[in-house]
Design a protein around this motif. Structure first.
Motif, PDB file in Angstrom:
ATOM      1  N   ALA A  38       0.922  -1.413   0.154  1.00 17.10           N
ATOM      2  CA  ALA A  38       0.006  -0.051   0.085  1.00 17.10           C
ATOM      3  C   ALA A  38       0.979   1.186  -0.021  1.00 17.10           C
ATOM      4  CB  ALA A  38      -0.996  -0.206   1.268  1.00 17.10           C
ATOM      5  N   LYS A  39       0.529   2.287  -1.088  1.00 12.81           N
ATOM      6  CA  LYS A  39       1.200   3.490  -0.854  1.00 12.81           C
ATOM      7  C   LYS A  39       0.284   4.510  -0.256  1.00 12.81           C
ATOM      8  CE  LYS A  39       2.154   2.921  -5.409  1.00 12.81           C
ATOM      9  NZ  LYS A  39       1.648   1.532  -5.385  1.00 12.81           N
ATOM     10  N   LEU A  40       0.669   5.870   0.006  1.00 13.64           N
ATOM     11  CA  LEU A  40      -0.211   6.836   0.460  1.00 13.64           C
ATOM     12  C   LEU A  40      -1.028   7.327  -0.684  1.00 13.64           C
ATOM     13  CD1 LEU A  40      -0.609   8.537   2.890  1.00 13.64           C
ATOM     14  CD2 LEU A  40       0.936  10.119   2.345  1.00 13.64           C
ATOM     15  N   ASP A  41      -0.752   7.392  -1.779  1.00 13.25           N
ATOM     16  CA  ASP A  41      -1.786   7.865  -2.813  1.00 13.25           C
ATOM     17  C   ASP A  41      -2.716   7.031  -3.119  1.00 13.25           C
ATOM     18  OD1 ASP A  41       0.010   6.186  -4.135  1.00 13.25           O
ATOM     19  OD2 ASP A  41       0.736   7.383  -5.797  1.00 13.25           O
ATOM     20  N   GLN A  42      -2.585   5.694  -2.595  1.00 10.24           N
ATOM     21  CA  GLN A  42      -4.003   4.849  -2.860  1.00 10.24           C
ATOM     22  C   GLN A  42      -4.915   5.035  -1.818  1.00 10.24           C
ATOM     23  OE1 GLN A  42      -1.632   1.060  -2.659  1.00 10.24           O
ATOM     24  NE2 GLN A  42      -1.699   0.862  -5.021  1.00 10.24           N
ATOM     25  N   ALA A  43      -4.677   5.804  -1.013  1.00  6.84           N
ATOM     26  CA  ALA A  43      -5.639   6.078   0.249  1.00  6.84           C
ATOM     27  C   ALA A  43      -6.757   7.023  -0.501  1.00  6.84           C
ATOM     28  CB  ALA A  43      -5.298   6.859   1.330  1.00  6.84           C
ATOM     29  N   GLY A  44      -8.136   6.697  -0.060  1.00  6.29           N
ATOM     30  CA  GLY A  44      -9.147   7.490  -0.595  1.00  6.29           C
ATOM     31  C   GLY A  44     -10.454   6.428  -0.690  1.00  6.29           C
ATOM     32  N   ALA A  45     -11.392   6.988  -1.435  1.00 12.69           N
ATOM     33  CA  ALA A  45     -12.805   6.473  -1.207  1.00 12.69           C
ATOM     34  C   ALA A  45     -12.877   5.499  -2.657  1.00 12.69           C
ATOM     35  CB  ALA A  45     -13.810   7.428  -1.739  1.00 12.69           C
ATOM     36  N   TYR A  46     -13.069   4.272  -2.356  1.00 13.39           N
ATOM     37  CA  TYR A  46     -13.232   3.123  -3.473  1.00 13.39           C
ATOM     38  C   TYR A  46     -14.651   2.779  -3.488  1.00 13.39           C
ATOM     39  CZ  TYR A  46      -8.275   2.681  -3.778  1.00 13.39           C
ATOM     40  OH  TYR A  46      -7.059   3.047  -3.724  1.00 13.39           O
ATOM     41  N   LEU A  49     -10.452   3.569   2.057  1.00 18.50           N
ATOM     42  CA  LEU A  49      -9.053   2.962   2.361  1.00 18.50           C
ATOM     43  C   LEU A  49      -8.106   4.214   3.219  1.00 18.50           C
ATOM     44  CD1 LEU A  49      -7.218   0.487   2.265  1.00 18.50           C
ATOM     45  CD2 LEU A  49      -6.325   1.395  -0.013  1.00 18.50           C
ATOM     46  N   VAL A  50      -7.865   3.538   4.374  1.00 19.42           N
ATOM     47  CA  VAL A  50      -7.059   4.618   5.337  1.00 19.42           C
ATOM     48  C   VAL A  50      -5.630   3.764   5.231  1.00 19.42           C
ATOM     49  CG1 VAL A  50      -6.584   5.364   7.469  1.00 19.42           C
ATOM     50  CG2 VAL A  50      -8.910   5.339   6.636  1.00 19.42           C
ATOM     51  N   VAL A  51      -4.644   4.535   4.747  1.00 16.95           N
ATOM     52  CA  VAL A  51      -3.216   4.086   4.746  1.00 16.95           C
ATOM     53  C   VAL A  51      -2.612   4.920   6.025  1.00 16.95           C
ATOM     54  CG1 VAL A  51      -1.285   3.831   3.554  1.00 16.95           C
ATOM     55  CG2 VAL A  51      -3.229   3.717   2.221  1.00 16.95           C
ATOM     56  N   ARG A  52      -2.418   4.001   6.880  1.00 11.95           N
ATOM     57  CA  ARG A  52      -1.438   4.475   8.100  1.00 11.95           C
ATOM     58  C   ARG A  52      -0.188   4.700   8.069  1.00 11.95           C
ATOM     59  NH1 ARG A  52      -3.615   0.464  12.683  1.00 11.95           N
ATOM     60  NH2 ARG A  52      -2.475  -0.955  11.301  1.00 11.95           N
ATOM     61  N   PHE A  53       0.329   5.882   8.434  1.00 14.70           N
ATOM     62  CA  PHE A  53       1.558   6.418   8.406  1.00 14.70           C
ATOM     63  C   PHE A  53       2.150   7.181   9.401  1.00 14.70           C
ATOM     64  CE2 PHE A  53      -0.789   9.517   6.216  1.00 14.70           C
ATOM     65  CZ  PHE A  53      -0.192  10.661   6.566  1.00 14.70           C
ATOM     66  N   ARG A  67      -8.901  11.520   0.598  1.00 15.21           N
ATOM     67  CA  ARG A  67      -7.959  10.486   0.310  1.00 15.21           C
ATOM     68  C   ARG A  67      -7.852   9.700   1.193  1.00 15.21           C
ATOM     69  NH1 ARG A  67      -4.828  11.020  -4.037  1.00 15.21           N
ATOM     70  NH2 ARG A  67      -2.956  10.298  -3.146  1.00 15.21           N
ATOM     71  N   ASN A  68      -7.597  10.257   2.630  1.00 16.03           N
ATOM     72  CA  ASN A  68      -7.210   9.467   3.769  1.00 16.03           C
ATOM     73  C   ASN A  68      -7.997   9.748   4.995  1.00 16.03           C
ATOM     74  OD1 ASN A  68      -5.831   7.304   4.695  1.00 16.03           O
ATOM     75  ND2 ASN A  68      -3.982   8.298   5.124  1.00 16.03           N
ATOM     76  N   GLU A  69      -9.242   9.728   4.924  1.00 16.83           N
ATOM     77  CA  GLU A  69     -10.046  10.584   5.990  1.00 16.83           C
ATOM     78  C   GLU A  69     -10.126   9.440   7.180  1.00 16.83           C
ATOM     79  OE1 GLU A  69     -14.469  12.304   6.798  1.00 16.83           O
ATOM     80  OE2 GLU A  69     -13.904  11.357   4.632  1.00 16.83           O
ATOM     81  N   TYR A  70      -9.824   9.816   8.458  1.00 20.76           N
ATOM     82  CA  TYR A  70      -9.586   9.068   9.534  1.00 20.76           C
ATOM     83  C   TYR A  70     -10.311   9.648  10.533  1.00 20.76           C
ATOM     84  CZ  TYR A  70      -7.506   5.774  12.961  1.00 20.76           C
ATOM     85  OH  TYR A  70      -7.390   5.021  13.830  1.00 20.76           O
ATOM     86  N   GLU A  71     -11.620   9.201  11.198  1.00 20.93           N
ATOM     87  CA  GLU A  71     -12.592   9.740  11.821  1.00 20.93           C
ATOM     88  C   GLU A  71     -12.982   9.092  13.229  1.00 20.93           C
ATOM     89  OE1 GLU A  71     -15.469  11.279   8.283  1.00 20.93           O
ATOM     90  OE2 GLU A  71     -16.158   9.587   9.493  1.00 20.93           O
ATOM     91  N   ASP A  72     -11.924   8.378  13.638  1.00 24.87           N
ATOM     92  CA  ASP A  72     -12.148   7.868  14.877  1.00 24.87           C
ATOM     93  C   ASP A  72     -11.649   8.556  16.156  1.00 24.87           C
ATOM     94  OD1 ASP A  72     -12.474   5.656  13.469  1.00 24.87           O
ATOM     95  OD2 ASP A  72     -10.467   4.626  13.769  1.00 24.87           O
ATOM     96  N   SER A  73     -11.199   9.983  15.799  1.00 25.09           N
ATOM     97  CA  SER A  73     -10.933  10.827  17.100  1.00 25.09           C
ATOM     98  C   SER A  73     -12.106  11.523  17.480  1.00 25.09           C
ATOM     99  CB  SER A  73      -9.956  11.942  16.600  1.00 25.09           C
ATOM    100  OG  SER A  73     -10.555  12.573  15.719  1.00 25.09           O
TER     101      SER A  73
END
Length: 1250
Positions: free
Chosen positions: A812-820, A838-842, A1117-1123
């Motif tokens: 997985a690459k960072l630019d692959q994060a996003g909506a599918y 798809l959330v790519v953790r980094f 691209r990499n939305e992360y909404e757990d906070s």
């Protein structure tokens, strides 16, 4: 700005650039995408169209931030896409794609011009002008003017010369004119091209000399105009009426002998004169005297005809008939004549004497004719036998004719009875006619012979044949009677007549000495071997007929009527009578059956009888079949048939074509058909589904049709299954199972959202659906995104098994994060779509705008400062702060931390209350940490100061009386700043000042200037602590306003080419005065310290911080909404998720009336001015200062205000300056500035320490 052209401009105001003011939605203006190369990607080309057509000149532009318009013959049409001054003009295309095509409706001659596409100057580059192209308008000629007048008919005399002219209407280009005479082009013409009624229009005038001939009569003389603007040439014409004399008359005599006619004949003589215009006038004369006749003309063939019709009489013998012809151009009269020679037969013949006598006696007769020319001869005929006359003589008659007479005496016999006695007059002149007088000779004698004429004895006749029997008798005077008999019974016609009439009895007929009576009959079986007799008095004659006929009747006899499977049926076929005998055979539906012969009985009509029987075993398949008996006569080649239809009673049976599986679509209709056979028909059809019987009367979603089929509508997937059908009649029952397969659209049941993966790892995005049918290739995947970038899934693996599809991602690459999007289509609409992120953790990545970020705040223990730390990373980031390398104690009430999370962008705002120069002017380090790693950045907190000079001062627009300016603000020193413009005319002493309103504006129009004047302009920034000075090159420019006769545009201006001179050292006296003044001020400061402290607190209350919201791209691209938002009284920190909360900014839009410029009368001492400039803070030392004006009530005040102590060391007092607006905000993005130059001073020497 538009380049200067020697043209007229439609708009008097200068065209604003994108940086000057917002662009109106109606203007043709390009959006401002980043890093797009300027230029034309589609250039206009020369174009030729016909008047009235539509033209489109293409212009494709890649010029971000620029306005686009067209020029016509140097005249600018304006950037408005509707082009109001030209209603037929408009701009077509998508401005976002750089399409500015000029569309012209209903082109006319005014559109014939040169055009060019112009792109205005913008921040991204200079103006662009396309090559000039020519739009050529072709104007077709509308009319042709022909002399003589077009459409008329001209009358000319053959052989004379005439002049014809033809002039075309206005056209572009000049049309070509051609003359065509009778389909042939005239080569000898002269043509001149003249100027039309308008500019660019032309006319053509052509003349030709024409000598018409007689062959041109009635034909067209055409003027034809052709032009490139015409699909087909236009034509005008005149019809030529050519006058010429007619030809000589001709009398058309009927027959070979001219002049020879017969009396009584209707003589029709046609006089024809061909040619001539006008056609000839014809006149008939008889013996020189005009006759009353009619004559007519055929203009199409130029023929004149006159028909003379007269009844020839004997007295017309020797008369002369003549025909004359002439017309208006004839030089004389032409004539043709003929003399009549009349032949006439005798008008009557008379026979004198009696023609009735007994046999073997003499008869005497005389024959006399009327006058005839020439004379006729007489002869006698008895039947076909010529008799010799006793005496002949001739006498003179009327009109030159002669009279003939003949006498006859002869002996009559029996065979002469009924013969015709004829006196015939003949001559060589009447070979085709016979003139005669006849009498019937009546000789009395008795009858003699009787016989029958008909088919030969023994000849075989087919029934239905028409037979004619004739009974003949010879002799007998008076006539004998004839009577017919059939087998001794008199034959009479049936009354009323049968249809058709089988017997027709004729009447007695006589031919010479023969008498006859015929009997016509249509033969039938009863005529076979019958005897027919004809009788005349004592005489009789007989004949016998042999008639062949097929069976008169074929009958089938059965031994039973009600049949069931397994029963035996005996059928007997009987042929009553036929001649000759027939052969009997049996078949069932084309299948031959074995049968047994039965001895025949006596047959009527002297024919033959036959009989055969067959035995059948019944089954249900035999129901309705036909068993046929055929009686075939080989000699007659004829067959008669009779059939017996089988009626077999049997219980219901399902046929082989019964459908066992029915497919339907959910919410649609389904029909479960029934293919059953039974006799009698089934009494009821009962359907059962899952143990429940469906109502035969129907329901809300079903009904049972008359044939037993089950119809369902609004089918659901719950209707899928086996349906049991029960059929019954009086003979038994039958059952069948029919499966209903309901297809329905897919529904996504399982889709893990979000799906997380560490960068470089592998993961499966799983999509599970409920669908019918399940197809191998029904899963498809798409990647969603707003940007037009490559969304290819080539580096991902697509898999599916049953109802589950997978999208496997390797490394997985960072630019692959996003909506599918999971798309499932099994052929039943609509396809199912499911969104998964798809959330790519980094590991964290802290933003470092500059090597060292700085924030300014007053260090008087009453102000607050906010430090902004921003980082990217997934999962959520935890921020920690250190001061000079020591962990910051957030339990200290002076420190408050707020944390924001927006997708993968995280921010930490550290607020320091009661900033102390001694404690808080330090190096703060922000560390961002998550489970995958950490990163850090340094922020220096320094003292407030005067603002930095603004940069990038440039001219955006110019008129003879004004200049539009734009600049980039510098660092505001931690306080709200405002701007002031200083300018001077180079040839006029003194400076003028103008304040920029609103204070935070970065664009301004300087008015009140003079045309054709060179000015020098400075821009100063100031806050409560002072101004930025005039040292920076980027804050001054020189401009020259255009003259009144020059179009407004963007002028060339120069930045200062040399640095302003400044003294190498400070003069002694100004320094001493400055030191003395500072000492005096220090004494006064202790008294005014408390007053200044209150003033400073009011200033610092206007300082705020702002947060930078993450871009839309980051959220997608990499939305992360757990906070979640957290806060606590113990830590004095908070964490806020900004996924659904947009950051709030206070807008500073205060506006004050613009002050008129004031003339500077007193100049400051240059030494003191330079001292102030030297004391200005070095430029580019601070990064952007981020302030957040939090909504009211978001967080309460952390501390109460602490008043400054007046005891102890007194702080230096700032100069008293009027401060009007403390809410100015410095909100430029750091990336917009030029790279900052680090000051050469060490860190501890930068800024102001208390």
């Amino acid at each position: 700005m538009w380049p200067s052209f020697p043209t007229h401009v439609l708009q008097t105001d200068p065209l604003p650039s994108p940086a000057d003011s917002p662009v109106s939605p109606g203007l043709a203006h390009l959006p401002l995408p980043a890093s797009t190369p300027r230029g034309f990607w589609a250039l206009p080309e020369n174009l030729t169209v016909v008047e009235g057509a539509t033209a489109e000149l293409r212009c494709g532009v890649s010029a971000p931030g620029s306005a686009v318009q067209w020029a016509k013959d140097g005249l600018l049409l304006g950037p408005d896409p509707r082009i109001p001054s030209f209603p037929r003009y408009r701009l077509e295309g998508d401005p976002d794609r750089g399409e500015f095509h000029l569309h012209i409706e209903a082109c006319d001659l005014s559109d014939d011009a040169e055009y060019e596409c112009q792109v205005g100057r913008s921040e991204t580059g200079p103006e662009l002008v396309s090559p000039r192209v020519i739009l050529t308008i072709l104007v077709p000629p509308k009319v042709l003017q022909l002399t003589p007048e077009a459409g008329s008919t001209v009358t000319w005399v053959a052989g004379q010369e005439y002049v014809v002219s033809c002039v075309s209407g206005d056209a572009k280009p000049a049309p070509d004119i051609t003359f065509i005479q009778s389909g042939q082009t005239i080569s000898d013409i002269s043509a001149n091209v003249n100027v039309g009624s308008q500019e660019k229009l032309f006319t053509t005038e052509a003349t030709a000399r024409v000598t018409p001939q007689s062959s041109d009569n009635g034909k067209l003389l055409v003027c034809e105009g052709s032009s490139p603007a015409l699909d087909t040439p236009i034509r005008v014409s005149v019809t030529m009426n050519v006058l010429f004399p007619p030809g000589p008359p001709v009398i058309e005599w009927p027959g070979l002998d001219e002049g020879h006619v017969r009396a009584g004949q209707s003589l029709e003589l046609l006089c024809v004169s061909r040619g001539g215009n006008p056609p000839a006038t014809l006149q008939w004369l008889k013996n020189g005297q005009p006759m009353s006749t009619a004559w007519g003309t055929e203009h199409a063939e130029a023929v004149a005809r006159s028909m003379l019709v007269m009844i020839v009489r004997p007295e017309d013998h020797g008369a002369r008939l003549s025909c004359e012809a002439h017309n208006s151009v004839s030089t004389g009269i032409q004539e043709r004549g003929v003399t009549l020679q009349v032949t006439f037969p005798p008008s009557a013949i008379t026979i004198l004497g009696s023609a009735s006598q007994s046999e073997n006696k003499n008869v005497t007769l005389s024959c006399i004719t009327k006058s005839s020319r020439p004379r006729v001869l007489l002869r006698w005929w008895l039947g076909w036998r010529q008799l010799l006359p006793t005496e002949d003589m001739v006498m003179d008659g009327l009109h030159g004719g002669h009279i003939s007479m003949s006498n006859l005496t002869f002996l009559v016999r029996r065979e002469d009875n009924g013969l015709t006695l004829t006196c015939e007059a003949f001559s060589e002149a009447f070979t085709k006619e016979t003139f005669k007088k006849s009498l019937i000779l009546n000789v009395k004698y008795p009858a003699q012979k009787l016989w029958i004429e008909g088919p030969p004895e023994g000849q075989r006749l087919r029934a239905g044949t028409r037979v004619r029997l004739v009974c003949l008798a010879i002799g007998g005077n008076p006539d004998p009677s004839l009577t017919w008999f059939k087998d001794s019974r008199a034959v009479t016609e049936p009354r009323p007549p049968q249809e058709p009439r089988r017997v027709q009895l004729g009447s007695l007929e006589k031919s010479g000495s023969t008498f006859s009576r015929e009997l016509v009959l249509i033969t039938g079986p009863s005529d076979n071997q019958a005897k027919f007799t004809c009788k005349a008095g004592q005489l009789s004659a007989s004949t016998q007929l042999v008639v062949q006929f097929p069976p008169t009747n074929v009958t089938i006899l059965a031994n039973a009527s009600a049949l069931r499977p397994g029963d035996a049926l005996n059928l007997t076929c009987v042929s009553v009578s036929s001649n000759p005998p027939v052969n009997l055979s049996w078949d069932k539906e084309g299948e031959r059956l074995e049968s047994v012969a039965i001895p025949p009985r006596t047959a009527p009509f002297k024919g033959s009888a036959a009989a055969r029987s067959v035995l059948l075993r019944m089954s249900s398949r035999d129901h309705g079949h036909r068993v046929t008996c055929r009686a075939h006569s080989t000699e007659l080649r004829e067959t008669m048939s009779a059939f017996y239809r089988l009626n077999v009673l049997y219980p219901p049976e399902f046929l082989g074509e019964q459908v066992l599986v029915v497919t339907a679509v959910e919410q649609g209709e389904a029909l479960l058909p029934v293919s059953v056979s039974a006799n009698p028909a089934p009494e009821a059809f009962n359907w059962t589904f899952r143990g429940y019987r469906l109502s035969p009367a129907g329901g809300p979603r079903h009904r049972i049709l008359s044939g037993g089929a089950l119809q369902l509508w609004n089918v659901t997937r719950a209707d899928d299954g086996l349906y049991q059908l029960h059929c019954q009649n009086s003979e038994g029952t039958a059952e069948a199972l029919v499966r209903l397969d309901v297809h329905y659209a897919p529904t996504i049941r399982v889709l893990q959202d979000p799906t997380e993966v560490n960068i470089g790892g592998s993961v499966d995005i799983v999509c599970t659906v409920d669908a019918n049918p399940i197809l191998p290739g029904m899963f498809n995947w798409e990647r969603l995104g707003e940007e037009e970038e490559d969304h290819s899934l080539d580096d991902m693996e697509k898999m599916s098994k049953g109802s589950t599809g997978r999208l496997r991602i390797h490394h997985a690459k960072l630019d692959q994060a996003g909506a599918y999007q999971c798309i499932v289509d099994n052929g039943v609409a609509p396809p199912a779509r499911g969104l998964v992120r798809l959330v790519v953790r980094f590991a964290p990545q802290v933003e470092h705008p500059t090597p060292l970020t700085k924030v300014a705040a007053a260090g008087d223990s009453t102000s607050s400062a906010t430090l902004h730390c921003r980082a990217r990373g997934v999962p959520n980031i935890i921020f920690t702060w250190t001061k000079n390398g020591v962990a910051l104690d957030l339990q200290d009430p002076r420190y408050t931390e707020h944390t924001y999370h927006q997708g993968m962008v995280h921010s930490s705002l550290l607020t320091i209350a009661n900033v102390s120069a001694a404690q808080d002017y330090a190096l703060f380090t922000c560390t961002a940490t998550n489970p995958l790693g950490s990163d850090r950045t340094n922020i220096q907190l320094v003292s407030i100061s005067r603002p930095d000079p603004p940069t990038g001062l440039k001219v955006m627009s110019m008129t003879p009386y004004s200049v539009g300016l734009e600049w980039k603000p510098g660092f505001d020193g931690g306080l709200p700043q405002r701007f002031q413009i200083r300018y001077e005319a180079l040839e006029t002493p003194g400076f003028l000042y103008m304040d920029v309103l609103p204070p935070q504006a970065t664009t301004f129009t300087l008015t009140g200037l003079q045309p054709s004047t060179r000015y020098r302009v400075w821009l100063l920034a100031s806050n409560a602590l002072g101004d930025s000075g005039l040292m920076d090159k980027g804050s001054q420019i020189s401009v020259t306003t255009p003259g009144l006769d020059q179009p407004s545009g963007e002028p060339d201006y120069q930045l200062p080419t040399e640095k302003p001179t400044r003294p190498s050292g400070l003069p002694l006296m100004p320094v001493l005065f400055a030191v003395g003044g500072l000492l005096l001020l220090s004494n006064i400061s202790c008294v005014g310290g408390f007053l200044w402290q209150r003033r400073l607190r009011r200033l610092t209350e206007g300082i705020s911080e702002k947060t930078e919201a993450g871009s839309e791209e980051d959220r997608v691209r990499n939305e992360y909404e757990d906070s979640q938002w957290t806060g606590g009284q113990d830590t004095q920190s908070s964490m806020v998720s900004t996924t659904d909360v947009e950051p709030y900014y206070h807008s500073m839009k205060d506006f004050s009336p613009q002050l008129p410029p004031t003339l500077e009368e007193v100049s400051y001492p240059r030494g003191l001015t330079h001292l102030e400039e030297d004391m200005a803070f070095p430029g580019h030392l601070y990064d952007e200062v981020e302030r957040l004006n939090a909504p009211s009530g978001a967080w309460g005040p952390l501390y109460d205000e602490v008043p400054m102590q007046s005891e102890g060391l007194c702080d230096p007092c700032w100069p008293e300056e009027t401060y009007e607006d403390t809410r100015g905000i410095y909100d430029q993005v750091a990336g917009d500035f030029d790279p900052m130059e680090m000051d050469s001073l060490p860190f501890e020497l930068r800024g102001h320490l208390v």
